[in-house]
Design an enzyme around this catalytic site. Structure first.
Site, PDB file in Angstrom:
ATOM      1  N   SER A  27       6.797  -7.892   1.002  1.00 33.91           N
ATOM      2  CA  SER A  27       5.508  -7.216   1.158  1.00 33.91           C
ATOM      3  C   SER A  27       4.391  -8.129   0.663  1.00 33.91           C
ATOM      4  O   SER A  27       4.131  -9.158   1.262  1.00 33.91           O
ATOM      5  CB  SER A  27       5.543  -5.871   0.425  1.00 33.91           C
ATOM      6  OG  SER A  27       4.454  -5.065   0.784  1.00 33.91           O
TER       7      SER A  27
ATOM      8  N   HIS B 215       6.004  -4.761   6.423  1.00 30.49           N
ATOM      9  CA  HIS B 215       6.238  -3.344   6.769  1.00 30.49           C
ATOM     10  C   HIS B 215       5.653  -3.068   8.161  1.00 30.49           C
ATOM     11  O   HIS B 215       5.015  -2.038   8.385  1.00 30.49           O
ATOM     12  CB  HIS B 215       5.597  -2.400   5.755  1.00 30.49           C
ATOM     13  CG  HIS B 215       6.007  -2.646   4.338  1.00 30.49           C
ATOM     14  ND1 HIS B 215       7.297  -2.469   3.896  1.00 30.49           N
ATOM     15  CD2 HIS B 215       5.277  -3.048   3.257  1.00 30.49           C
ATOM     16  CE1 HIS B 215       7.348  -2.763   2.595  1.00 30.49           C
ATOM     17  NE2 HIS B 215       6.146  -3.109   2.195  1.00 30.49           N
TER      18      HIS B 215
END
Length: 218
Positions: A122, A157
């Site tokens: 991330s 994501h």
């Protein structure tokens, strides 16, 4: 000496995957059975919960973490002694601002140049690129500048159909000479010397979206 970055869109130990292929792939690059792995939890504000989860991951018998809010005396040299540096998820904008203030960006550059494997999920994935799409601002997704170890823009994501995907497509269409990488949960990209090398998946359905890259090179 080759330089390696493994960028996880999501998954691995931070998302509860045990013995994830994403994590194991980065560890195998060291060629060691128990590599030194250091976790940088800046993006979570050095949250104890995230640090505890890292130690519970049992990635190796030689784990450590690199706090900035309660820095150790040897903090400048500790990163340079590692085999793998893992940057966790959280607030990308805040993490990069703190790194710049402390000179961690330059320290990580030195580690990268010396062959230490850089890995992260991330925030810890998109930070290595020229640009990243982040939700650090709770009101909207935005494009921010990264460390520029890898050319292009990255989005973690990455679902392929939401406001993030729309911003990703807009950026790619307006920067046709810049590679853009949308990395889904449970997928990772391996870059060698700044160039795309391989995609790694740990679950069925994980995928990446790559735009503005010569397909003959991937």
């Amino acid at each position: 000496m080759d330089k390696h970055i493994v960028a996880l869109g999501g998954g691995g130990w931070m998302m509860g995957e045990q013995q994830s292929e994403l994590d194991q792939y980065a560890l195998r690059l060291t060629g060691k059975s128990d590599p030194k792995v250091c976790y940088i939890p800046t993006a979570t504000g050095d949250a104890e919960e995230a640090i505890d989860r890292f130690y519970q991951s049992k990635l190796s018998r030689r784990l450590s973490h690199f706090p900035l809010f309660k820095a150790n005396l040897d903090w400048r040299t500790h990163l340079q002694e590692q085999d793998v540096i893992y940057v966790g998820g959280g607030n990308t904008r805040s993490m990069l601002a703190v790194w710049k203030a402390w000179g961690i960006d330059k320290l990580l550059q030195d580690c990268y140049e010396s062959g230490i494997i850089l890995c992260g999920m991330s925030a810890g994935a998109i930070c290595w690129f020229d640009y990243g799409i982040t939700d650090s601002d709770p009101e909207k997704y935005s494009v921010i500048e990264g460390l520029s170890f890898v050319q292009g823009l990255a989005s973690a994501h990455y679902p392929g159909s939401d406001e993030k995907a729309e911003l990703f497509s807009q950026f790619a269409n307006h920067h046709i000479n810049m590679p853009c990488y949308g990395i889904s949960d449970y997928s990772a990209l391996h870059f060698v010397n700044g160039r795309y090398h391989k995609t790694i998946n740990s679950q069925t359905g994980a995928q990446v979206t790559i735009k503005n890259v010569d397909k003959t090179n991937i």
